[in-house]
Scaffold this motif. Structure first.
Motif, PDB file in Angstrom:
ATOM      1  N   ALA A  22     -13.462  -7.586 -37.456  1.00  0.00           N
ATOM      2  CA  ALA A  22     -13.189  -8.357 -38.686  1.00  0.00           C
ATOM      3  C   ALA A  22     -11.999  -7.788 -39.439  1.00  0.00           C
ATOM      4  CB  ALA A  22     -14.438  -8.374 -39.584  1.00  0.00           C
ATOM      5  N   ASP A  41      -9.705   3.127 -42.190  1.00  0.00           N
ATOM      6  CA  ASP A  41     -10.821   3.482 -41.306  1.00  0.00           C
ATOM      7  C   ASP A  41     -10.447   4.773 -40.601  1.00  0.00           C
ATOM      8  OD1 ASP A  41     -12.847   3.645 -39.331  1.00  0.00           O
ATOM      9  OD2 ASP A  41     -12.957   1.467 -39.134  1.00  0.00           O
ATOM     10  N   ARG A  46     -13.135   5.264 -31.230  1.00  0.00           N
ATOM     11  CA  ARG A  46     -14.583   5.476 -31.309  1.00  0.00           C
ATOM     12  C   ARG A  46     -15.313   4.376 -30.555  1.00  0.00           C
ATOM     13  NH1 ARG A  46     -14.953   0.811 -32.722  1.00  0.00           N
ATOM     14  NH2 ARG A  46     -14.761  -0.118 -34.763  1.00  0.00           N
ATOM     15  N   LYS A  48     -18.641   1.828 -30.515  1.00  0.00           N
ATOM     16  CA  LYS A  48     -19.581   1.267 -31.480  1.00  0.00           C
ATOM     17  C   LYS A  48     -20.832   0.853 -30.706  1.00  0.00           C
ATOM     18  CE  LYS A  48     -20.827  -2.283 -34.655  1.00  0.00           C
ATOM     19  NZ  LYS A  48     -22.003  -2.782 -33.943  1.00  0.00           N
ATOM     20  N   GLY A  51     -23.388  -4.352 -27.218  1.00  0.00           N
ATOM     21  CA  GLY A  51     -23.325  -4.738 -25.818  1.00  0.00           C
ATOM     22  C   GLY A  51     -21.877  -4.727 -25.353  1.00  0.00           C
ATOM     23  N   GLY A  53     -20.233  -7.601 -25.326  1.00  0.00           N
ATOM     24  CA  GLY A  53     -20.013  -8.933 -24.749  1.00  0.00           C
ATOM     25  C   GLY A  53     -19.042  -9.722 -25.621  1.00  0.00           C
ATOM     26  N   ARG A 104     -16.291  -0.871 -26.720  1.00  0.00           N
ATOM     27  CA  ARG A 104     -15.728  -1.137 -28.045  1.00  0.00           C
ATOM     28  C   ARG A 104     -14.629  -0.134 -28.377  1.00  0.00           C
ATOM     29  NH1 ARG A 104     -18.685  -4.477 -31.505  1.00  0.00           N
ATOM     30  NH2 ARG A 104     -16.961  -4.057 -32.920  1.00  0.00           N
ATOM     31  N   VAL A 127     -13.784   5.544 -46.731  1.00  0.00           N
ATOM     32  CA  VAL A 127     -13.876   5.132 -48.130  1.00  0.00           C
ATOM     33  C   VAL A 127     -15.188   5.665 -48.695  1.00  0.00           C
ATOM     34  CG1 VAL A 127     -14.052   3.153 -49.682  1.00  0.00           C
ATOM     35  CG2 VAL A 127     -12.424   3.118 -47.774  1.00  0.00           C
ATOM     36  N   ASP A 276     -19.900  -8.436 -40.022  1.00  0.00           N
ATOM     37  CA  ASP A 276     -21.265  -7.960 -40.289  1.00  0.00           C
ATOM     38  C   ASP A 276     -21.499  -7.738 -41.784  1.00  0.00           C
ATOM     39  OD1 ASP A 276     -21.673  -7.924 -37.560  1.00  0.00           O
ATOM     40  OD2 ASP A 276     -22.450  -5.875 -37.500  1.00  0.00           O
ATOM     41  N   ARG A 286     -27.351 -12.459 -30.919  1.00  0.00           N
ATOM     42  CA  ARG A 286     -26.693 -11.274 -31.517  1.00  0.00           C
ATOM     43  C   ARG A 286     -25.191 -11.265 -31.282  1.00  0.00           C
ATOM     44  NH1 ARG A 286     -32.463 -10.015 -30.473  1.00  0.00           N
ATOM     45  NH2 ARG A 286     -33.082  -9.810 -32.619  1.00  0.00           N
ATOM     46  N   GLY A 288     -21.740 -11.282 -32.551  1.00  0.00           N
ATOM     47  CA  GLY A 288     -21.177 -11.034 -33.871  1.00  0.00           C
ATOM     48  C   GLY A 288     -19.658 -10.901 -33.836  1.00  0.00           C
ATOM     49  N   ILE A 289     -19.114 -10.549 -32.649  1.00  0.00           N
ATOM     50  CA  ILE A 289     -17.669 -10.284 -32.567  1.00  0.00           C
ATOM     51  C   ILE A 289     -16.879 -11.546 -32.888  1.00  0.00           C
ATOM     52  CG2 ILE A 289     -15.800  -9.635 -30.972  1.00  0.00           C
ATOM     53  CD1 ILE A 289     -17.893  -7.763 -29.586  1.00  0.00           C
TER      54      ILE A 289
HETATM   55  C1  FAD Z   1     -26.710  -2.778 -30.169  1.00  0.00           C
HETATM   56  C2  FAD Z   1     -25.816  -3.918 -30.544  1.00  0.00           C
HETATM   57  C3  FAD Z   1     -25.404  -4.804 -29.550  1.00  0.00           C
HETATM   58  C4  FAD Z   1     -24.516  -5.848 -29.873  1.00  0.00           C
HETATM   59  N1  FAD Z   1     -24.017  -6.634 -28.862  1.00  0.00           N
HETATM   60  C5  FAD Z   1     -23.073  -7.568 -29.140  1.00  0.00           C
HETATM   61  C6  FAD Z   1     -22.415  -8.270 -28.103  1.00  0.00           C
HETATM   62  O1  FAD Z   1     -22.642  -8.015 -26.915  1.00  0.00           O
HETATM   63  N2  FAD Z   1     -21.498  -9.205 -28.447  1.00  0.00           N
HETATM   64  C7  FAD Z   1     -21.195  -9.488 -29.750  1.00  0.00           C
HETATM   65  O2  FAD Z   1     -20.380 -10.382 -30.013  1.00  0.00           O
HETATM   66  N3  FAD Z   1     -21.792  -8.801 -30.753  1.00  0.00           N
HETATM   67  C8  FAD Z   1     -22.693  -7.837 -30.487  1.00  0.00           C
HETATM   68  N4  FAD Z   1     -23.237  -7.098 -31.502  1.00  0.00           N
HETATM   69  C9  FAD Z   1     -22.775  -7.342 -32.875  1.00  0.00           C
HETATM   70  C10 FAD Z   1     -21.377  -6.726 -33.065  1.00  0.00           C
HETATM   71  O3  FAD Z   1     -21.392  -5.375 -32.666  1.00  0.00           O
HETATM   72  C11 FAD Z   1     -20.955  -6.841 -34.540  1.00  0.00           C
HETATM   73  O4  FAD Z   1     -21.286  -8.125 -35.012  1.00  0.00           O
HETATM   74  C12 FAD Z   1     -19.465  -6.616 -34.718  1.00  0.00           C
HETATM   75  O5  FAD Z   1     -19.087  -5.314 -34.339  1.00  0.00           O
HETATM   76  C13 FAD Z   1     -19.066  -6.858 -36.186  1.00  0.00           C
HETATM   77  O6  FAD Z   1     -17.717  -6.512 -36.382  1.00  0.00           O
HETATM   78  P1  FAD Z   1     -17.228  -6.006 -37.824  1.00  0.00           P
HETATM   79  O7  FAD Z   1     -15.772  -5.808 -37.696  1.00  0.00           O
HETATM   80  O8  FAD Z   1     -17.775  -6.891 -38.870  1.00  0.00           O
HETATM   81  O9  FAD Z   1     -17.955  -4.604 -38.048  1.00  0.00           O
HETATM   82  P2  FAD Z   1     -17.955  -3.276 -37.159  1.00  0.00           P
HETATM   83  O10 FAD Z   1     -17.601  -3.569 -35.760  1.00  0.00           O
HETATM   84  O11 FAD Z   1     -19.254  -2.607 -37.436  1.00  0.00           O
HETATM   85  O12 FAD Z   1     -16.767  -2.424 -37.768  1.00  0.00           O
HETATM   86  C14 FAD Z   1     -16.882  -1.838 -39.024  1.00  0.00           C
HETATM   87  C15 FAD Z   1     -15.837  -0.750 -39.148  1.00  0.00           C
HETATM   88  O13 FAD Z   1     -15.873  -0.280 -40.490  1.00  0.00           O
HETATM   89  C16 FAD Z   1     -15.755   1.129 -40.487  1.00  0.00           C
HETATM   90  N5  FAD Z   1     -16.335   1.628 -41.727  1.00  0.00           N
HETATM   91  C17 FAD Z   1     -17.618   1.556 -42.137  1.00  0.00           C
HETATM   92  N6  FAD Z   1     -17.771   2.129 -43.330  1.00  0.00           N
HETATM   93  C18 FAD Z   1     -16.546   2.584 -43.683  1.00  0.00           C
HETATM   94  C19 FAD Z   1     -16.051   3.292 -44.818  1.00  0.00           C
HETATM   95  N7  FAD Z   1     -16.868   3.654 -45.836  1.00  0.00           N
HETATM   96  N8  FAD Z   1     -14.738   3.618 -44.855  1.00  0.00           N
HETATM   97  C20 FAD Z   1     -13.903   3.264 -43.838  1.00  0.00           C
HETATM   98  N9  FAD Z   1     -14.315   2.591 -42.744  1.00  0.00           N
HETATM   99  C21 FAD Z   1     -15.625   2.272 -42.666  1.00  0.00           C
HETATM  100  C22 FAD Z   1     -16.473   1.576 -39.228  1.00  0.00           C
HETATM  101  O14 FAD Z   1     -16.006   2.838 -38.806  1.00  0.00           O
HETATM  102  C23 FAD Z   1     -16.083   0.450 -38.245  1.00  0.00           C
HETATM  103  O15 FAD Z   1     -14.902   0.785 -37.550  1.00  0.00           O
HETATM  104  C24 FAD Z   1     -24.112  -6.057 -31.223  1.00  0.00           C
HETATM  105  C25 FAD Z   1     -24.558  -5.173 -32.216  1.00  0.00           C
HETATM  106  C26 FAD Z   1     -25.376  -4.096 -31.881  1.00  0.00           C
HETATM  107  C27 FAD Z   1     -25.792  -3.118 -32.965  1.00  0.00           C
END
Ligand code: FAD
Length: 402
Positions: A22, A41, A46, A48, A51, A53, A104, A127, A276, A286, A288-289
């Motif tokens: 996101a 960040d 790193r 995450k 899955g 997927g 990831r 942050v 998320d 699930r 979310g990507i």
């Molecule tokens: C076990 C599991 C399996 C999953 N499988 C799938 C799948 O196969 N396919 C799919 O589409 N989705 C899957 N999901 C969901 C998917 O992982 C998330 O929906 C997706 O990563 C959301 O992206 P995002 O950018 O919103 O957040 P995130 O990917 O969580 O990224 C958030 C970022 O914010 C950073 N951050 C957090 N707090 C701070 C702070 N205070 N200061 C600075 N940086 C910070 C973190 O380091 C991270 O880099 C799965 C989730 C889990 C838990």
């Protein structure tokens, strides 16, 4: 080495907290639209817990932002649905490009590099606080402070931005996922094993060098993480997949109720939540990507627009186009994970090519929930599919009205 790295004490038009899909996608989109955007960040590179997927629709969004050919990934040819209590195992072919699986570290790393290459400033820090005043936001990090007029919270399920500017997710709107990265094994099919207890499924998603095996339960269901993890470990051992290292993980996944999807928290004066942090995950698959990328892009477009009340525009778009679809998923969820339904589903999958095609569409993110019931009812094996539809329909009708 990423270019455009800066030390803190910067002033930006927009600060984005979190460089997952996101945040990286919002940062890249804003930078390309000419905004002074800072992405904060400290975690990269790193892994995450995920899955990994990535559906065809998510890949279509990122287009040629990075060299996909260079991304280590598994191209998935099939989903295997298993009901081991009834010894049913059904191979469901997926079309080329429906689903790929990547670590990831690699996928998010490519997005992070694409955001920097587009001109986003990178601050590698965590942050620790956020304060709002009349002219914007002060974002405190562990290495300094950043001022900005506009703030995007893309900091995941535990979002600090959400906690400071709105309120955290209710426990009932979270699920807890746990499992293992199983080193030294891979495949070209994802496995989805339907479970009666806890209701749901175990998944195995093959990355190029390991499997991501996981299981999850609603956070307020009273299922201890240790017992979920033990179920995942038994599953791995029963399949003799434990020859290499097993790295355990646990992480929350937003899994909102229909009522919460119908009244999403997405934005307020000068601030936006994406991915998320806004709760945008399909509570059944699930996935979310895709929603993280899409909402990141929409937040960026709203911020860069010259229209009045861009936060409201963003809210409406997310609510109407993502919220409305995920409300349906949340309504189906209770029925989907009931043992009577999963039993029927396993049988229907084994017997009906039409049902297999529909479930392939759910895995690939191409089968909308709006037409799921009628797609099932229209399959050639009408009687079987109709029993399936009725069981799900009745289950959820008792809780929610359509
Ligand atoms: C076990 C599991 C399996 C999953 N499988 C799938 C799948 O196969 N396919 C799919 O589409 N989705 C899957 N999901 C969901 C998917 O992982 C998330 O929906 C997706 O990563 C959301 O992206 P995002 O950018 O919103 O957040 P995130 O990917 O969580 O990224 C958030 C970022 O914010 C950073 N951050 C957090 N707090 C701070 C702070 N205070 N200061 C600075 N940086 C910070 C973190 O380091 C991270 O880099 C799965 C989730 C889990 C838990």
């Amino acid at each position: 080495m990423y270019h455009a790295e800066v030390t803190p004490k910067v002033t930006a038009d927009v600060v984005i907290v979190g460089a997952g899909p996101a945040g990286c996608w919002a940062a890249r989109t804003l930078a390309l639209l000419g905004a002074r955007v800072t992405l904060v960040d400290g975690s990269h590179p790193r892994e995450k817990p995920c899955g990994g997927g990535v559906t065809g629709r998510a890949l279509a969004l990122v287009g040629d932002a990075f060299d996909r050919g260079a991304l280590p990934r598994s191209n998935i040819r099939a989903a295997r649905f298993v009901d081991s209590s009834r010894r049913i195992s059904t191979h469901v072919p997926l079309a080329d490009g429906d689903l790929m699986v990547a670590s990831r570290t690699d996928f998010d790393g490519a997005l992070f590099a694409a955001a920097a290459a587009a001109g986003a400033r990178i601050v590698r820090a965590r942050v620790t606080d956020i304060a709002r005043d009349a002219s914007g936001f002060t974002v405190t990090t562990d290495t300094g402070a950043i001022r900005a007029r506009t703030l995007v919270g893309a900091d995941g399920a535990n979002s600090l931005v959400r906690r400071r500017l709105a309120r955290p997710f209710d426990r009932a709107d979270l699920s807890i996922a746990t499992g293992y990265f199983v080193r030294g094994v891979t495949s070209d099919e994802v496995v989805i094993e339907l479970l009666a207890d806890p209701p749901g499924y175990i998944w195995s998603f093959p990355r190029p060098t390991h499997l991501a095996v996981g299981i999850c339960a609603q956070a307020d269901a009273g299922v201890p993480v240790a017992s979920l993890r033990a179920t995942a470990l038994d599953w791995i051992r029963a399949r003799q997949l434990d020859g290499g290292a097993l790295d355990a993980y646990s992480w929350p996944i937003p899994s909102l109720s229909a009522a919460s999807f119908a009244s999403l928290t997405t934005s307020g004066p000068g601030w936006y939540l994406a991915g998320d942090a806004a709760g945008l995950v399909d509570p059944i698959t699930r996935e979310g990507i895709y929603f993280a990328l899409l909402s990141g892009e929409w937040a960026a477009q709203a911020i860069a627009s010259s229209g009045a009340l861009p936060e409201r525009q963003y809210h409406q778009r997310v609510q109407e186009e993502i919220g409305a679809e995920l409300v349906r998923a949340a309504r189906y969820k209770a029925g989907f994970f009931r043992p009577e339904f999963t039993r029927l589903l396993a049988e229907a999958l084994a017997q009906s090519a039409g049902v297999r095609a529909i479930m392939a569409g759910l895995v690939a993110g191409t089968q909308p929930y709006a037409t799921l019931k009628w797609s099932l009812a229209r399959t050639a094996e009408f009687g079987l599919a109709w029993r399936l539809v009725r069981s799900k329909w009745y289950n959820q009708r008792s809780v929610f009205k359509e």
